[in-house]
Design a protein around this motif. Structure first.
Motif, PDB file in Angstrom:
ATOM      1  N   GLU A   1      -9.647  12.241  15.899  1.00 18.81           N
ATOM      2  CA  GLU A   1      -8.744  12.319  17.043  1.00 18.81           C
ATOM      3  C   GLU A   1      -9.164  13.444  17.983  1.00 18.81           C
ATOM      4  O   GLU A   1      -9.672  14.467  17.547  1.00 18.81           O
ATOM      5  N   GLU A   2      -8.930  13.227  19.262  1.00 13.71           N
ATOM      6  CA  GLU A   2      -9.131  14.250  20.281  1.00 13.71           C
ATOM      7  C   GLU A   2      -7.759  14.574  20.854  1.00 13.71           C
ATOM      8  O   GLU A   2      -7.079  13.690  21.383  1.00 13.71           O
ATOM      9  N   ILE A   3      -7.334  15.821  20.747  1.00 21.35           N
ATOM     10  CA  ILE A   3      -6.031  16.210  21.274  1.00 21.35           C
ATOM     11  C   ILE A   3      -6.098  16.224  22.799  1.00 21.35           C
ATOM     12  O   ILE A   3      -6.965  16.862  23.388  1.00 21.35           O
TER      13      ILE A   3
ATOM     14  N   SER B   1      -2.686  12.504  21.129  1.00 22.76           N
ATOM     15  CA  SER B   1      -4.124  12.500  20.846  1.00 22.76           C
ATOM     16  C   SER B   1      -4.711  11.116  21.065  1.00 22.76           C
ATOM     17  O   SER B   1      -4.010  10.103  21.019  1.00 22.76           O
ATOM     18  N   LYS B   2      -6.013  11.114  21.319  1.00 21.01           N
ATOM     19  CA  LYS B   2      -6.756   9.867  21.521  1.00 21.01           C
ATOM     20  C   LYS B   2      -7.577   9.591  20.266  1.00 21.01           C
ATOM     21  O   LYS B   2      -8.288  10.472  19.774  1.00 21.01           O
TER      22      LYS B   2
ATOM     23  N   TYR C   1       0.744  24.416  22.537  1.00 24.05           N
ATOM     24  CA  TYR C   1      -0.417  25.207  22.926  1.00 24.05           C
ATOM     25  C   TYR C   1      -0.124  26.060  24.143  1.00 24.05           C
ATOM     26  O   TYR C   1       0.472  25.594  25.103  1.00 24.05           O
TER      27      TYR C   1
ATOM     28  N   ASP D   1       3.524  10.445  12.985  1.00 20.62           N
ATOM     29  CA  ASP D   1       2.832   9.843  14.121  1.00 20.62           C
ATOM     30  C   ASP D   1       3.402   8.477  14.501  1.00 20.62           C
ATOM     31  O   ASP D   1       4.022   7.798  13.698  1.00 20.62           O
TER      32      ASP D   1
ATOM     33  N   TYR E   1      -4.058   5.584  20.855  1.00 22.14           N
ATOM     34  CA  TYR E   1      -3.404   6.877  21.063  1.00 22.14           C
ATOM     35  C   TYR E   1      -2.352   7.108  19.988  1.00 22.14           C
ATOM     36  O   TYR E   1      -1.731   6.161  19.515  1.00 22.14           O
TER      37      TYR E   1
ATOM     38  N   ILE F   1       2.375  16.317  19.915  1.00 23.13           N
ATOM     39  CA  ILE F   1       0.956  16.245  20.262  1.00 23.13           C
ATOM     40  C   ILE F   1       0.619  14.821  20.656  1.00 23.13           C
ATOM     41  O   ILE F   1       1.012  13.871  19.984  1.00 23.13           O
TER      42      ILE F   1
ATOM     43  N   ASN G   1      -0.902  19.194  23.850  1.00 21.97           N
ATOM     44  CA  ASN G   1      -0.211  19.815  22.724  1.00 21.97           C
ATOM     45  C   ASN G   1       0.929  20.661  23.293  1.00 21.97           C
ATOM     46  O   ASN G   1       0.681  21.654  23.969  1.00 21.97           O
TER      47      ASN G   1
ATOM     48  N   TYR H   1       5.509  10.816  24.603  1.00 21.11           N
ATOM     49  CA  TYR H   1       5.319  12.267  24.558  1.00 21.11           C
ATOM     50  C   TYR H   1       6.344  12.967  25.451  1.00 21.11           C
ATOM     51  O   TYR H   1       7.025  13.909  25.034  1.00 21.11           O
TER      52      TYR H   1
ATOM     53  N   TRP I   1       2.240  12.606  17.899  1.00 19.29           N
ATOM     54  CA  TRP I   1       2.717  13.268  16.684  1.00 19.29           C
ATOM     55  C   TRP I   1       3.956  14.079  17.033  1.00 19.29           C
ATOM     56  O   TRP I   1       3.948  14.848  17.991  1.00 19.29           O
TER      57      TRP I   1
END
Length: 76
Positions: free
Chosen positions: A55-57, A47-48, A63, A20, A12, A45, A60, A33, A15
């Motif tokens: 990366e998969e967010i 992410s994985k 967002y 990061d 993980y 952010i 966020n 986070y 960011w």
């Protein structure tokens, strides 16, 4: 060949403002986070990391779901 972050054991990333920090465990990343967002940072952010070094967010802080009345407008 240099190992990517996933191959190094990280799973993980959190960011904050484009910088990061890597974590092995989800809960540690989530705690980080939450700590940053509670301090008032909104450019955060979580992410994985994936095996292919993408990366998969997951979350966020910036967002926002589009409003229901929002539509794409294409200029001609």
């Amino acid at each position: 060949m240099e190992l990517n972050e996933y191959q190094k054991g990280w799973r993980y990333l959190v960011w904050v403002g484009g910088v990061d920090d890597a974590f092995v465990h989800y809960q540690d990343a989530l705690d980080s986070y939450n700590s940053w967002t509670k301090q008032g940072y909104d450019d955060v952010i979580l992410s994985k990391l994936k095996e292919d070094d993408t990366e998969e967010i997951i979350i966020n802080a910036n967002y926002q779901e589009p409003r229901g009345d929002w539509k794409w407008k294409i200029k001609k």
